[in-house]
Motif scaffolding. Structure first.
Motif, PDB file in Angstrom:
ATOM      1  N   ASP A  82     -63.806 -11.539   5.024  1.00 25.79           N
ATOM      2  CA  ASP A  82     -64.007 -12.605   6.013  1.00 25.79           C
ATOM      3  C   ASP A  82     -62.780 -13.518   5.962  1.00 25.79           C
ATOM      4  O   ASP A  82     -62.519 -14.137   4.939  1.00 25.79           O
ATOM      5  CB  ASP A  82     -65.286 -13.375   5.637  1.00 25.79           C
ATOM      6  N   PRO A  83     -62.007 -13.613   7.079  1.00 22.21           N
ATOM      7  CA  PRO A  83     -60.788 -14.416   7.041  1.00 22.21           C
ATOM      8  C   PRO A  83     -61.015 -15.893   7.357  1.00 22.21           C
ATOM      9  O   PRO A  83     -60.069 -16.682   7.306  1.00 22.21           O
ATOM     10  CB  PRO A  83     -59.936 -13.773   8.144  1.00 22.21           C
ATOM     11  N   SER A  84     -62.267 -16.290   7.681  1.00 22.22           N
ATOM     12  CA  SER A  84     -62.494 -17.683   8.086  1.00 22.22           C
ATOM     13  C   SER A  84     -62.412 -18.600   6.870  1.00 22.22           C
ATOM     14  O   SER A  84     -62.421 -18.135   5.725  1.00 22.22           O
ATOM     15  CB  SER A  84     -63.853 -17.824   8.784  1.00 22.22           C
ATOM     16  N   THR A  85     -62.315 -19.910   7.143  1.00 23.01           N
ATOM     17  CA  THR A  85     -62.069 -20.843   6.039  1.00 23.01           C
ATOM     18  C   THR A  85     -63.132 -21.940   5.918  1.00 23.01           C
ATOM     19  O   THR A  85     -63.165 -22.637   4.910  1.00 23.01           O
ATOM     20  CB  THR A  85     -60.697 -21.528   6.201  1.00 23.01           C
ATOM     21  N   GLU A  86     -63.996 -22.105   6.912  1.00 22.11           N
ATOM     22  CA  GLU A  86     -65.001 -23.180   6.860  1.00 22.11           C
ATOM     23  C   GLU A  86     -66.323 -22.645   6.314  1.00 22.11           C
ATOM     24  O   GLU A  86     -66.721 -21.523   6.653  1.00 22.11           O
ATOM     25  CB  GLU A  86     -65.241 -23.743   8.268  1.00 22.11           C
TER      26      GLU A  86
ATOM     27  N   SER B 113     -72.069 -21.102   2.026  1.00 20.40           N
ATOM     28  CA  SER B 113     -72.732 -22.065   2.913  1.00 20.40           C
ATOM     29  C   SER B 113     -72.457 -23.506   2.469  1.00 20.40           C
ATOM     30  O   SER B 113     -72.026 -23.752   1.340  1.00 20.40           O
ATOM     31  CB  SER B 113     -74.244 -21.822   2.929  1.00 20.40           C
ATOM     32  N   ARG B 114     -72.752 -24.443   3.383  1.00 20.29           N
ATOM     33  CA  ARG B 114     -72.521 -25.863   3.074  1.00 20.29           C
ATOM     34  C   ARG B 114     -73.368 -26.316   1.894  1.00 20.29           C
ATOM     35  O   ARG B 114     -72.897 -27.058   1.032  1.00 20.29           O
ATOM     36  CB  ARG B 114     -72.854 -26.706   4.307  1.00 20.29           C
ATOM     37  N   GLY B 147     -64.727 -17.445  -0.372  1.00 20.40           N
ATOM     38  CA  GLY B 147     -65.411 -18.233  -1.393  1.00 20.40           C
ATOM     39  C   GLY B 147     -64.467 -18.684  -2.495  1.00 20.40           C
ATOM     40  O   GLY B 147     -64.545 -19.812  -2.973  1.00 20.40           O
ATOM     41  N   THR B 148     -63.568 -17.798  -2.894  1.00 21.52           N
ATOM     42  CA  THR B 148     -62.632 -18.162  -3.963  1.00 21.52           C
ATOM     43  C   THR B 148     -61.728 -19.308  -3.514  1.00 21.52           C
ATOM     44  O   THR B 148     -61.476 -20.254  -4.265  1.00 21.52           O
ATOM     45  CB  THR B 148     -61.784 -16.939  -4.373  1.00 21.52           C
ATOM     46  N   ARG B 149     -61.275 -19.240  -2.266  1.00 22.13           N
ATOM     47  CA  ARG B 149     -60.420 -20.329  -1.745  1.00 22.13           C
ATOM     48  C   ARG B 149     -61.194 -21.643  -1.697  1.00 22.13           C
ATOM     49  O   ARG B 149     -60.672 -22.704  -2.069  1.00 22.13           O
ATOM     50  CB  ARG B 149     -59.916 -19.972  -0.353  1.00 22.13           C
TER      51      ARG B 149
END
Ligand SMILES: [Zn+2]
Lengths: 103, 266
Positions: A82-86, B113-114, B147-149
């Motif tokens: 998944d390349p998205s960041t939010e 998720s948030r 997730g890691t980022r």
């Protein structure tokens, strides 16, 4: 609060491994996995399931092997990611399937 | 050769696994708190689980001469329910002074998720407030990169968190450099289908020259192998590694990280 112990600087220094024949070690395993992959693609195609997004993702990932540079494993993993960041608003499932389905 | 299993969910394993691990050279097992294979109905379920991994598992391990340590948290799979997560986090401080508790973990993200991120940050705050080490779980498969980022960014926002006191586990080829380059420790998990094989783990150790990396089997409720670490040590020898280098990554690295807790004597 616990006192933070001093981190040891006494760790053993890295020394590279002796040269071994990596082809002897890994060729048969890699050959076997490649034939399995080919047979998997044949199998899903015979069953008319080649349109599944995971099979499509696998075919895109195979293109990453064509490069002449190292870093192929990393590129394959990136192609499934998944390349998205939010963060997503809410987790609706607990599991992952191995390939990003897209927005 | 002696080794440390720095990440094993022994509550899910049979007693015979302890025996096999002891025969293979395992001296210590560290058990992060995680999902129990099903969602627990209440915080009381976690209270009993924390007692199990702080009181009962050390005794089960000791029968085979293995030292048992643990980490405490509510895992991200069950963190979507914020109220439950808050109740469980309130239970944690009363367990932190127990002798085998090494820190907060394995916290992290599952579906990115948030709510998972909020609960992750609250755990990091607990670790910061109580001077605890942190063990981080990164998401599976297609969710791991993102997730890691997110995890690295969130940790960097805590001025009181020293990256050398945090291990980010389950790294693979597309995440290991980001983790190590930011000063964190990295964990490689040896798992039959997902995560890393012994051959790939050795590649990663070699490309980063063994720095700040441990390896683990993460043996749990899924199909997994409690002997994955000694099997990888054997593969290292076939790959031309000296005994000294095998010992460095199978013993010295995990011991160096966990000694920072002040509770890990090896
Ligand atoms: Zn785990």
């Amino acid at each position: 609060m616990p006192v933070r112990p001093v981190m040891s600087d006494m760790t053993t220094k890295w020394e590279p491994p002796q040269t071994v024949n990596l082809v002897d070690l890994g060729f048969m395993d890699a050959r076997s996995k490649l034939i399995d992959l080919a047979a998997f693609l044949d199998r899903v195609e015979r069953a008319g399931q080649q349109g599944d997004f995971r099979v499509q993702a696998l075919r895109r990932a195979i293109n990453c092997l064509e490069t002449d540079k190292p870093g192929r494993a990393r590129e394959v993993l990136l192609s499934f990611s998944d390349p998205s960041t939010e963060p997503i608003p809410q987790a609706l499932t607990q599991g992952a399937v191995g390939a990003w389905k897209g927005e | 050769m002696q080794y440390i299993e720095p990440h094993g969910h022994m509550v899910s394993r049979v007693t015979d696994d302890y025996e096999r691990m002891a025969i293979a050279g395992c001296e210590a097992i560290c058990e992060p708190a995680f999902w129990a294979g099903f969602d627990r109905a209440s915080a009381q379920g976690f209270y009993d689980y924390f007692r199990q991994i702080t009181e009962y598992e050390p005794k089960r391990a000791a029968r085979f001469g293995i030292r048992h340590y643990c980490w405490l948290c509510i895992n991200p799979k069950e963190a979507e329910d914020m109220q439950l997560a808050e109740e469980v986090m309130d239970l944690i401080p009363q367990f932190l002074d127990r002798p085998g508790v090494l820190g907060i973990g394995e916290i992290g993200l599952n579906k990115n998720s948030r709510n998972e991120l909020r609960i992750f940050e609250k755990h990091v705050q607990i670790a910061q407030d109580h001077g605890q080490l942190i063990l981080v779980h990164t998401p599976h498969l297609e969710d791991k990169l993102k997730g890691t980022r997110l995890i690295v960014d969130a940790l960097k926002n805590f001025s009181g968190i020293d990256p050398s006191r945090v291990i980010i586990d389950h790294v693979e080829e597309h995440t290991i450099d980001h983790v190590l380059d930011q000063g964190f420790w990295a964990g490689i998990t040896l798992y039959p289908e997902s995560k890393a094989t012994p051959a790939r783990a050795i590649d990663m150790f070699e490309s980063r020259q063994g720095e700040r990396i441990w390896m683990n089997s993460a043996c749990d409720w899924g199909v997994s192998d409690p002997l994955a670490v000694p099997k990888t040590m054997q593969s290292m020898r076939l790959r031309g590694w000296s005994d000294e280098m095998v010992r460095k990554v199978a013993w010295e690295n995990p011991a160096t990280f966990m000694r920072q807790s002040g509770k890990f004597p090896l």
